[in-house]
Design a protein around this motif. Sequence first.
Motif, PDB file in Angstrom:
ATOM      1  N   ILE A 186       0.869  -1.176   0.000  1.00  0.00           N
ATOM      2  CA  ILE A 186       0.000   0.000   0.000  1.00  0.00           C
ATOM      3  C   ILE A 186       0.903   1.222   0.000  1.00  0.00           C
ATOM      4  CG2 ILE A 186      -1.771   1.317   1.228  1.00  0.00           C
ATOM      5  CD1 ILE A 186      -2.755  -1.295   2.452  1.00  0.00           C
ATOM      6  N   GLY A 187       0.800   2.031  -1.053  1.00  0.00           N
ATOM      7  CA  GLY A 187       1.628   3.221  -1.156  1.00  0.00           C
ATOM      8  C   GLY A 187       1.137   4.344  -0.267  1.00  0.00           C
ATOM      9  N   ALA A 265       4.208   7.202  -4.585  1.00  0.00           N
ATOM     10  CA  ALA A 265       4.573   5.780  -4.591  1.00  0.00           C
ATOM     11  C   ALA A 265       5.858   5.525  -5.375  1.00  0.00           C
ATOM     12  CB  ALA A 265       3.433   4.951  -5.173  1.00  0.00           C
ATOM     13  N   GLY A 266       6.341   6.545  -6.073  1.00  0.00           N
ATOM     14  CA  GLY A 266       7.587   6.402  -6.827  1.00  0.00           C
ATOM     15  C   GLY A 266       7.445   5.580  -8.087  1.00  0.00           C
ATOM     16  N   ILE A 267       6.258   5.634  -8.701  1.00  0.00           N
ATOM     17  CA  ILE A 267       6.056   4.864  -9.933  1.00  0.00           C
ATOM     18  C   ILE A 267       5.472   5.760 -11.021  1.00  0.00           C
ATOM     19  CG2 ILE A 267       5.660   2.737  -8.623  1.00  0.00           C
ATOM     20  CD1 ILE A 267       2.709   2.984  -9.471  1.00  0.00           C
ATOM     21  N   GLN A 336      -5.845   3.681  -7.166  1.00  0.00           N
ATOM     22  CA  GLN A 336      -7.247   3.875  -6.811  1.00  0.00           C
ATOM     23  C   GLN A 336      -7.436   5.288  -6.268  1.00  0.00           C
ATOM     24  OE1 GLN A 336      -7.848   0.655  -3.966  1.00  0.00           O
ATOM     25  NE2 GLN A 336      -7.196   1.930  -2.242  1.00  0.00           N
ATOM     26  N   ILE A 337      -8.582   5.883  -6.601  1.00  0.00           N
ATOM     27  CA  ILE A 337      -8.867   7.240  -6.132  1.00  0.00           C
ATOM     28  C   ILE A 337     -10.366   7.402  -5.911  1.00  0.00           C
ATOM     29  CG2 ILE A 337      -8.829   8.068  -8.541  1.00  0.00           C
ATOM     30  CD1 ILE A 337      -8.010  10.842  -7.387  1.00  0.00           C
ATOM     31  N   GLN A 348      -4.425   6.101  -3.423  1.00  0.00           N
ATOM     32  CA  GLN A 348      -3.240   5.290  -3.123  1.00  0.00           C
ATOM     33  C   GLN A 348      -2.918   4.399  -4.319  1.00  0.00           C
ATOM     34  OE1 GLN A 348      -6.132   4.362  -1.192  1.00  0.00           O
ATOM     35  NE2 GLN A 348      -5.803   5.347   0.783  1.00  0.00           N
ATOM     36  N   VAL A 349      -1.679   3.996  -4.399  1.00  0.00           N
ATOM     37  CA  VAL A 349      -1.296   2.883  -5.265  1.00  0.00           C
ATOM     38  C   VAL A 349      -1.215   1.649  -4.396  1.00  0.00           C
ATOM     39  CG1 VAL A 349       0.484   1.909  -6.775  1.00  0.00           C
ATOM     40  CG2 VAL A 349      -0.014   4.369  -6.852  1.00  0.00           C
ATOM     41  N   ILE A 350      -1.834   0.561  -4.839  1.00  0.00           N
ATOM     42  CA  ILE A 350      -1.843  -0.680  -4.069  1.00  0.00           C
ATOM     43  C   ILE A 350      -1.367  -1.846  -4.936  1.00  0.00           C
ATOM     44  CG2 ILE A 350      -3.771   0.092  -2.623  1.00  0.00           C
ATOM     45  CD1 ILE A 350      -5.493  -1.975  -4.327  1.00  0.00           C
TER      46      ILE A 350
END
Length: 353
Positions: A186-187, A265-267, A336-337, A348-350
């Motif tokens: 989980i970012g 999240a660094g992506i 997801q938002i 978050q990025v998950i």
Amino acid sequence: MSAPALKQAPLREHTRILGLGAYRPDVIVTNDDVCQWIDSSDEWIRQRTGIVTRHRAPADISVIDMAEGAAREALAKAGIEATQLGAVIVSTVTHPFATPSAAASLADRLGATPAPAFDISAACAGYCYGIAQGDALVRSGAADYVLVVGAEKLSDVIDNTERTISFLLGDGAGAVVIGPSETAGIGPSVWGSDGSKWDAIGMTHSLLDVRELALAANKAGSLSAGEAEVTDAAIWPTLRQDGQTVFRWAVWEMAKVAQQALDAAGIAAEDLVAFIPHQANMRIIDEMVKKLKLPETVKVARDIADAGNTSAASIPLATHRLLQENPELSGGLALQIGFGAGLVFGAQVIVLP
């Protein structure tokens, strides 16, 4: 005199979603059904929103019933017993009681007592708010496992003749179990609010207004508010929105928040396997995809076509369907938002379970 040193729970570096569950009511409402109450058409609704059908719960199915159905599937998939839960969080704006919470009742049904249980009122961002809190509770050592549920029975708070939002809404519930992980699942959460647009989405009137309207409707000035009977359904608070304000805000501002979640999240967008936005409107989803410049390799959740807008339940429901239809996405990265009344937002990025 110095105080003795306090012991603290051991910190954890990473968390992830271990299991996912969903509950969709059996009653399916078509656009033609909706058009019995509003001057519209199946074609207009499809073109403006992308919605074809929506699920709605019958009178004998409650928010907690739906939350329980989704939670039990999530627990089973996670391989976790309810007794292992360190917290139960329910995101909802349609639990009919101001207190006690839906979460406390759900925890009891599941057998999670005495886990702490509380509700989140953050509308369509409620699930992402719950993920942020569940992630923090596990990483802080306050809980080993956290159940996060988004559950809504929006059919209880709509006026079928209202044209700004009633035809958009559906019912349902989605749930996840969050637990510790050896790698990041989980970012960082990017979340916030803009109260200057507080009245863009809301209720037609408050419960205090209901008391006064009930007294007036019954011409019972000599009775206390508790004794007055509500005979006019029009005084029940229902949802409404300023559609243009919400659409512009979602399209222009939420794409920025989504990009911030990617950066945190660094992506990059090309690292994603899926994009799972709140299922508010297909046109909003399409515009966000363009602004984020998502490559065609990224699967975009479009659960709204069959489920409508289910507020706090929309992201976990959309995730559930996406994984059912594309099981190969499991283990990949998803952005997801959620965004909605408040106005509030969270992203978050998950790693998909």
